[in-house]
Design an enzyme around this catalytic site. Structure first.
Site, PDB file in Angstrom:
ATOM      1  N   TYR A  13       0.821  -1.210   0.000  1.00  0.00           N
ATOM      2  CA  TYR A  13       0.000   0.000   0.000  1.00  0.00           C
ATOM      3  C   TYR A  13       0.862   1.271   0.000  1.00  0.00           C
ATOM      4  CZ  TYR A  13      -4.246  -2.671   0.571  1.00  0.00           C
ATOM      5  OH  TYR A  13      -5.293  -3.521   0.345  1.00  0.00           O
ATOM      6  N   PRO A  94       4.737  -5.115  10.961  1.00  0.00           N
ATOM      7  CA  PRO A  94       3.595  -5.350  11.860  1.00  0.00           C
ATOM      8  C   PRO A  94       4.013  -5.323  13.326  1.00  0.00           C
ATOM      9  CG  PRO A  94       4.342  -7.411  10.851  1.00  0.00           C
ATOM     10  CD  PRO A  94       5.157  -6.317  10.235  1.00  0.00           C
ATOM     11  N   GLU A 166      -4.637   6.109   3.030  1.00  0.00           N
ATOM     12  CA  GLU A 166      -5.263   5.231   2.051  1.00  0.00           C
ATOM     13  C   GLU A 166      -6.616   5.798   1.640  1.00  0.00           C
ATOM     14  OE1 GLU A 166      -5.060   1.120   3.285  1.00  0.00           O
ATOM     15  OE2 GLU A 166      -3.026   1.454   4.002  1.00  0.00           O
ATOM     16  N   LEU A 228      -3.024  12.480  15.303  1.00  0.00           N
ATOM     17  CA  LEU A 228      -4.251  12.279  14.513  1.00  0.00           C
ATOM     18  C   LEU A 228      -5.174  11.286  15.215  1.00  0.00           C
ATOM     19  CD1 LEU A 228      -2.645  12.142  10.952  1.00  0.00           C
ATOM     20  CD2 LEU A 228      -4.214  13.899  11.808  1.00  0.00           C
ATOM     21  N   CYS A 277      -1.654   1.818  10.451  1.00  0.00           N
ATOM     22  CA  CYS A 277      -0.676   2.718  11.083  1.00  0.00           C
ATOM     23  C   CYS A 277      -0.992   3.154  12.510  1.00  0.00           C
ATOM     24  CB  CYS A 277      -0.527   3.967  10.239  1.00  0.00           C
ATOM     25  SG  CYS A 277       0.532   3.710   8.829  1.00  0.00           S
ATOM     26  N   ARG A 347      -6.827  -3.899   7.327  1.00  0.00           N
ATOM     27  CA  ARG A 347      -6.015  -4.087   8.522  1.00  0.00           C
ATOM     28  C   ARG A 347      -6.566  -3.279   9.698  1.00  0.00           C
ATOM     29  NH1 ARG A 347      -0.143  -3.241   5.875  1.00  0.00           N
ATOM     30  NH2 ARG A 347      -1.393  -1.912   4.507  1.00  0.00           N
TER      31      ARG A 347
END
Ligand code: UDX
Ligand code: ADP
Length: 463
Positions: A13, A94, A166, A228, A277, A347
């Site tokens: 990605y 990960p 994304e 964020l 993330c 995810r």
């Protein structure tokens, strides 16, 4: 150093879209994206550009323009490393699922393997760029491996964190708020920084390209994501209070967002944030803080995750309670499985955890997501290891049409904010459901008054 050939390790990605845009904007640079996963590379090379493995608005057009011209996807990792002057590492990092730091620290085994491979193959000086999100001081570890196992060639390590989101990756890459490049303060380090600045300067204004030392760059990425995510947990905390007090979280968000010091973005209350993330980076931050003995710092940031877990759990609990304290054998339709709209990435999607809770209560989950397959949804559930694969397969089924997914359901749960959900024939959906027909809108996407006028019992978040 003038860059004519770039190699990117990892066609995921991050690597895929980033390299596609670099190739589009720098036609004189040959960009080769390599991956160990032959199936993924084959999909990137698919004759029909709509079959590329990652769904991102606008991406297939960029790939169509550059692929075969100066953008290549390959499994020949060594060859691409050997030829390139600049190597991006965009492999997955990960959260560790074993050993020390399990569930907290980033698993750096893929990064280390890349570093070793680069060291083994490189015959001339290289600039190695960390693109994956990494714990602070990873560059040091990479440099160590390269310097001690390499063939005596010089490596410069840069940190160039990715800030794309994304669903808007292409737009974010074409018009970034900033490009951050961290490097060594030595002359060689500054030259390497300049080489990468020159690549981005093809389309990013100089005022938006920021250069720092490596550690600031690495930590800035974690900090940006922590801030964020913190905003989302903050507004989600308020959503629960709104439900108790009669306030409306959407109105509160609008009211505070008009304060220019606060700003209006990232104040959308939801069933909880997902994605590869936010959780990973915060856990990472918590782990690093703890490892330096900074327990107050660690606890402060961990609370963002605790709140997010609570918000997901609260949503599933509310569904069970509202459905008369039992969902056993009841069909619950999930609109959306992806962690946000306009991506096929799942995810850490809230949908996975909500489904898991409801399956514990023996519900039947019927999923419709425009971009996510049944196999992917089941693999996500299996990854939690709550029950056997067979048991999951009995409890979850995907449908190719939202109307089929909702037909005969006791309740609908909106888990992703896909635009198309707003355009459905909701009367038709209502007619096909069990009554009372419940809608739990985990994204505050649908219009309450319209839904209630049809006859739905509608529950949003924080209102
Ligand atoms: C994030 C960062 O935004 C990006 O800069 C970084 O490079 C990678 O991590 P991403 O995870 O792709 O990007 O998507 P993002 O738009 O940040 O959304 C993350 C999650 O938060 C999603 O589940 C989204 O639905 C949720 N969210 C976002 C909210 O619940 N409310 C909001 O107001 C915003
Ligand atoms: P991200 O969201 O960070 O891009 P992804 O999981 O989508 O993460 O992509 C990472 C990619 O990196 C995967 O396709 C994986 O196969 C690839 N990868 C991991 N380790 C290596 C390696 N040593 N060499 C080549 N590719 C690798």
């Amino acid at each position: 150093m003038k860059i004519t050939k770039i190699c990117c390790i990892g066609a995921g990605y991050v690597g895929g879209p980033t390299m596609a845009v670099i190739a589009q904007k720098c036609p004189h640079i040959q960009v080769t994206v390599v991956d160990l996963n032959a199936e993924r590379i084959a999909a990137w090379n698919d004759e029909n550009v709509d079959n590329i493995p990652i769904y991102e608005p606008g991406l297939s057009a960029v790939v169509a323009e550059a692929r075969g011209r100066n953008l290549f996807f390959s499994t020949e990792v060594d060859k691409a490393i050997d030829e390139a002057q600049l190597i991006f590492i965009s492999v997955n990092t990960p959260t560790k699922t074993y050993g020390k730091g399990k569930g907290m620290a980033a698993d750096l085994k893929y990064i280390e393997l890349c570093a070793r491979q680069i060291a083994q193959v490189a015959k001339d000086n290289k600039i190695v760029v960390e693109k994956s999100t990494l714990p602070v001081r990873t560059a040091e570890a990479i440099k160590n491996i390269l310097d001690h196992t390499g063939n005596g060639v010089q490596f410069q390590i840069l940190s160039n964190p990715e800030f794309l989101a994304e669903g808007t990756a292409v737009e974010d890459l074409l018009h970034p708020d900033r490009i951050l490049i961290g490097g060594d303060t030595t002359l060689e380090g500054q030259e390497a920084i300049q080489a990468l600045v020159d690549v981005y300067a093809h389309w990013v204004p100089a005022s938006k390209i920021l250069t720092t030392n490596v550690w600031s760059s690495e930590l800035s990425k974690l900090t940006a994501n922590a801030f964020l995510a913190q905003r989302i947990s903050s507004i989600n905390a308020m959503s629960e209070l709104c439900e108790k007090t009669g306030a409306d979280v959407n109105e509160v968000a609008r009211a505070i967002g008009m304060d220019s010091r606060i700003g209006s973005k990232f104040l959308k209350s939801s069933v909880g944030f997902g994605g590869s993330c936010f959780q990973k980076d915060i856990l990472n931050l918590v782990y690093i803080a703890k490892s330096y003995g900074l327990n107050e710092v660690a606890d402060y940031w961990e609370q963002v995750i605790i709140m997010n877990d609570h918000q997901k759990r609260r949503f599933s609990t509310q569904i069970v309670q509202t459905l008369y304290n039992t969902v056993a054998a009841k069909k619950i339709a999930f609109l959306g499985w992806a962690f946000k709209k306009d991506t096929n990435d799942t995810r850490e999607s809230a949908a996975i955890y909500v489904a898991n809770d409801l399956i514990n209560e023996q519900a039947q989950i019927a999923v419709y997501d425009p971009k996510v397959s049944q196999a992917k949804a089941l693999a996500d559930l299996d990854y939690l290891e709550t029950r056997s694969k067979e048991a999951n397969a009995k409890q979850l089924q995907s449908f190719a049409s939202p109307y089929d997914a909702c037909h005969g359901a006791h309740a609908i749960a909106v888990l992703t904010e896909w635009d198309e959900f707003k355009t459905y024939d909701w009367q038709k959906i209502y007619d096909g459901m069990q009554k009372p027909a419940f809608v739990f809108d985990g994204r505050n996407l649908l219009h309450r008054a319209e839904m209630e006028a049809i006859g739905f019992v509608y529950q949003g978040i924080g209102a």
